[in-house]
Scaffold this motif. Structure first.
Motif, short mmCIF file in Angstrom:
data_model
loop_
_atom_site.label_atom_id
_atom_site.label_comp_id
_atom_site.label_asym_id
_atom_site.label_seq_id
_atom_site.Cartn_x
_atom_site.Cartn_y
_atom_site.Cartn_z
N GLU A 1 2.42 7.30 -0.57
CA GLU A 1 1.95 8.35 0.34
C GLU A 1 1.00 7.81 1.41
O GLU A 1 0.86 8.42 2.48
N ARG A 2 0.36 6.67 1.12
CA ARG A 2 -0.51 6.04 2.11
C ARG A 2 0.24 5.02 2.95
O ARG A 2 -0.10 4.80 4.12
N ALA A 3 1.23 4.35 2.37
CA ALA A 3 1.87 3.21 3.04
C ALA A 3 3.07 3.58 3.88
O ALA A 3 3.38 2.90 4.86
N ILE A 4 3.80 4.61 3.49
CA ILE A 4 5.03 4.98 4.19
C ILE A 4 4.74 6.10 5.18
O ILE A 4 4.09 7.09 4.83
N PRO A 5 5.17 5.97 6.43
CA PRO A 5 4.93 7.04 7.42
C PRO A 5 5.43 8.39 6.92
O PRO A 5 6.46 8.48 6.24
#
Length: 398
Positions: free
Chosen positions: A198-202
């Protein structure tokens, strides 16, 4: 196995045309796209395989080098992992690591297309390791609080047993990686660095909205574009799809059926690859055994008439060409191979195999360029399969 009816071929290709189409599709024919750089290579190939072996460099470094030339090794890593940001959203990586052909670096845009595989992993039983209640949630909680971490930072990667005897936290985080709740955002000292997806993928890509059929269709299309032309097994193998998955998707993939002289099985091609004759400069370079041009042995033999096998896992006394023999590509053909090593600032060609005397100059050029790329200032030849060519190779290196 059910035989799938084949539509009328859109084109009839000679073996040479198929070879040149494959070379262009893989980035070895024509001027390299230096403006797009390493990220362009990754987007074009769709997958860059990772492997632990490092001789000249690791395979994910060798693959852009083979196409672009002496791009800086730090530049390669930065291109894969340095986060991109704009004023409207937080920084995100350009790539993620997941299971494709094997463990691969994938363009972040491909995240939605692997929803089918994430669902399949979630539907499986405990697979490799049991996991105590609460262990999975504890790892997620720690990542949420602390940010990106390695398995060591999460509590240790291993127990005290064999190499596969993972710790509880390692089992948990790898399971979360398979499920898609966690993503590998870089390698640090060859250790995976994990973060919450949820933080790393747009946000626009962080979904599993595509059903299995649509995921597979898109991957079949991407594999066909990356290969240019291929058989059912060629294209399915690119992302380790099942033959039946290919059969169900190919008609709607946009690929077109073709015949290739000398190929005993039906083939499909990217229509764009058929629209213009492959022209331009051929690369002369050494290839990683894990390069997508040659990673499928049957395809390599069919296209290039070249039998290649990675012998790193073969007992030393049974090796024919060496531990990490790298094929030599020149003039659009595979002309030989070399098993390299490094001793200080010397690149050692431990075992060189050349098909003909015409391969001497290309091998010398490829060795010189590879040596310079990895910071060596000399090349030493130890063994050549054709001793009568040794003097010529040494002279060409000088």
């Amino acid at each position: 196995m059910t035989t799938v009816p084949q539509p009328r071929p859109a084109a009839e290709l000679s073996a040479d045309e198929a070879r040149r189409i494959a070379l262009r599709a893989q980035g070895f024919l024509g001027a390299p796209d230096r403006r797009a750089g390493v990220r362009g290579v990754l987007r074009h190939l769709g997958a860059v395989q990772l492997d632990t072996i490092s001789v000249l460099a690791r395979s994910h470094e060798l693959i852009p080098y083979a196409r672009l030339g002496a791009v800086g090794r730090s530049t390669v890593e930065d291109a894969y992992w340095t986060a991109a940001s704009d004023s409207a959203s937080p920084a995100r990586p350009h790539a993620f690591e997941y299971w494709s052909h094997a463990a691969c670096i994938l363009p972040v845009e491909e995240w939605p297309h692997f929803a089918f595989r994430r669902r399949a992993y979630r539907a499986r039983p405990q697979w490799f390791h049991d996991l105590k209640d609460g262990a999975y949630d504890a790892v997620i909680k720690q990542l949420r609080a602390a940010g990106p971490q390695t398995a060591t930072e999460l509590g240790g990667a291993k127990n005290k047993g064999e190499w596969w005897d993972w710790s509880e936290s390692k089992v948990a985080v790898e399971r979360a990686l398979m499920y898609g709740e966690v993503v590998c955002v870089e390698r640090r000292g060859w250790k995976r660095v994990y973060d919450l997806a949820e933080r790393a993928i747009p946000d626009t890509l962080l979904h599993d909205d595509l059903d299995d059929a649509e995921c597979v269709r898109r991957l079949v299309r991407q594999a066909g574009e990356a290969l240019g032309v291929g058989t059912r097994s060629d294209i399915a193998d690119y992302h380790r799809l099942k033959g039946e998955q290919f059969d169900a998707a190919v008609a709607d993939s946009g690929l077109v059926p073709v015949t290739v002289a000398g190929w005993s099985k039906p083939a499909w091609a990217d229509p764009a690859a058929l629209a213009a004759e492959p022209r331009g400069r051929h690369r002369t370079t050494l290839l990683s055994p894990f390069d997508s041009l040659i990673w499928e042995r049957a395809r390599t033999e069919r296209i290039f008439g070249f039998t290649h096998r990675l012998e790193a896992y073969v007992p030393k006394q049974k090796r024919v060409h060496g531990y990490f023999a790298m094929p030599l590509l020149s003039g659009g053909k595979l002309l030989g191979r070399v098993d390299p090593a490094r001793e200080g600032r010397t690149l050692v060609a431990r075992q060189v195999s050349l098909d003909t005397a015409k391969a001497v100059e290309p091998m010398a050029r490829a060795l010189r360029e590879a040596a310079e790329w990895v910071g060596c200032d000399s090349v030493r030849v130890e063994q050549l399969n054709r001793p009568e060519l040794t003097a010529a190779l040494v002279a060409a290196l000088d």
